[in-house]
Write a protein that holds these residues in place. Structure first.
Motif: not given
Length: 420
Positions: A7, A68-69, A79, A81, A103, A233
């Motif tokens: 993201y 995120f989901e 994942l 950010y 997160g 994350f």
């Protein structure tokens, strides 16, 4: 499934993340909302371009949580950010500390690596202190002219541990570059099983440091039927993105196509001094520049663009700060872009402003972006698509944050001239 998902806290930064993955040979697609993921298709990397950097901290969970989901449903190895390489954030606006909390609540409580350095963009971290270049000179973050005087999140601290600790109650520590040479030691320091720390700030001064970090982040083959470890994350700039891509070791992106077919329209919501210098350089090269809020300014830009003239619609200049709201600027810029594309679908758009560009693209109806070529350093040429009539078949677009690009960027985008 995707190898990586991210993201991005603004649109220009999201395109930078996509670029860093492409530079290491990974195919990627960037969408503008969680709902658009269904139309993204298969790719090594999937990203959602967001607006979290400009949001009040209280609104972050409603923006970031659903993204995120949706990305976690792709079962990525990592994942990310994707944050700005100048750590733009504060306890009140775009809090990176709050993002890490969100997160961890979704992904798990493994320590979160934070790598904000991006050496190819003049961003460096050493002993957890962050540095950023400006016009060829490197400054400590809290003394860098742009960030020290940022209108929303001015930098007051260069130690990223302290910067993040002011935004969260999580335990923050640093891992420093002298320890990178010992791969086993670095892997142990970054181990997801550690329970004595919550956030790990990583140093990086060179691409070699990114490569050393990448050895600890190698994901499994996404097609493998063997056990896949839980998603990790992480938070970081395009430097972290590059480190992740280097861990895969795929072939690099080539130069690609960049010659313009029609006119160029620059839609600028950026108030940075660099963007204004780029506007002035473009005018000297033959562009028309129109103040977005002059009487008849919108109509004038559309008329010039409809005739194939290279034109810039700008919302601010250093000697006359803007007074309009962000929403007013974005609405006018998007209206110009939409009308121009309806009349000349082959127009190449350039959208300026890290926060502005995302909202302009959403107002234009853009669903997804893929990088076509990378001829201008950190600024890429993208193919944008959406379901609106003026976007069917795709359009060419380049996104530029306030501190991105060289001074002749706009004319080089018009002529298709790559950087040496």
């Amino acid at each position: 499934m995707a190898r990586f998902a991210f993201y991005g806290d603004d649109f220009t930064g999201s395109v930078d993340a996509l670029l860093q993955f492409r530079r290491t040979g990974l195919d990627g697609v960037l969408v503008t909302s969680p709902e658009a993921l269904a139309r993204a298709g298969d790719a090594d990397v999937v990203g959602i371009a967001g607006i979290a950097r400009s949001l009040p901290t209280a609104e972050l969970e409603s923006e970031v949580g659903p993204a995120f989901e949706a990305l976690l449903a792709l079962q990525p190895a990592v994942l990310q950010y994707k944050a700005c390489s100048t750590a733009d954030s504060s306890p009140e606006v775009g809090s990176l500390g709050r993002v890490i909390e969100i997160g961890r609540a979704l992904v798990g409580t493994a320590p979160v690596p934070v790598l904000l350095a991006q050496p190819d963009f003049g961003r460096y971290t050493t002993f957890s202190h962050h540095f950023a270049a400006d016009r060829g000179e490197v400054y400590r973050l809290d003394r860098q002219p742009t960030m020290a005087n940022h209108p929303v999140t001015p930098a007051t601290e260069s130690d990223l541990r302290r910067h993040l600790a002011a935004q969260t109650t999580l335990r923050v520590e640093g891992i420093h570059w002298p320890g990178y040479a010992d791969e086993a030691t670095l892997a142990a320091a970054l181990a997801p099983t550690r329970d004595d720390v919550d956030v790990l700030v990583l140093d990086a001064l060179t691409d070699a440091h990114l490569s050393q970090v990448s050895t600890t982040f190698r994901p499994p083959n996404p097609l493998s039927t063997t056990f896949r470890p839980p998603t990790r994350f992480m938070l970081g700039s395009g430097g972290l993105t590059r480190a992740l891509g280097l861990g895969v070791g795929a072939p690099a992106l080539d130069g690609g196509r960049n010659v313009v077919e029609s006119g160029v329209v620059v839609l600028s919501g950026s108030a940075s001094a660099l963007t204004w210098r780029q506007v002035q350089a473009a005018v000297a090269a033959g562009f028309d520049a129109v103040d977005l809020f002059d009487d008849g300014g919108t109509e004038q830009v559309v008329d010039l663009a409809s005739r194939g003239r290279p034109v810039i619609a700008y919302s601010a200049r250093p000697d006359s700060p803007r007074t309009a709201t962000s929403a007013e600027i974005e609405e006018r810029l998007a209206a110009i872009g939409t009308t121009t594309l309806q009349r000349r679908p082959d127009t190449r758009l350039v959208v300026c402003g890290g926060d502005t560009s995302g909202n302009v693209l959403r107002r234009l109806g853009v669903d997804s972006l893929r990088i076509v070529s990378n001829p201008w350093g950190i600024v890429s040429l993208c193919r944008a698509e959406g379901t609106a009539e003026h976007l069917r078949g795709g359009i060419e677009i380049a996104l530029k944050g306030g501190q991105m690009g060289h001074e002749n960027l706009f004319d080089d985008i018009r002529s298709g001239t790559p950087l040496p």
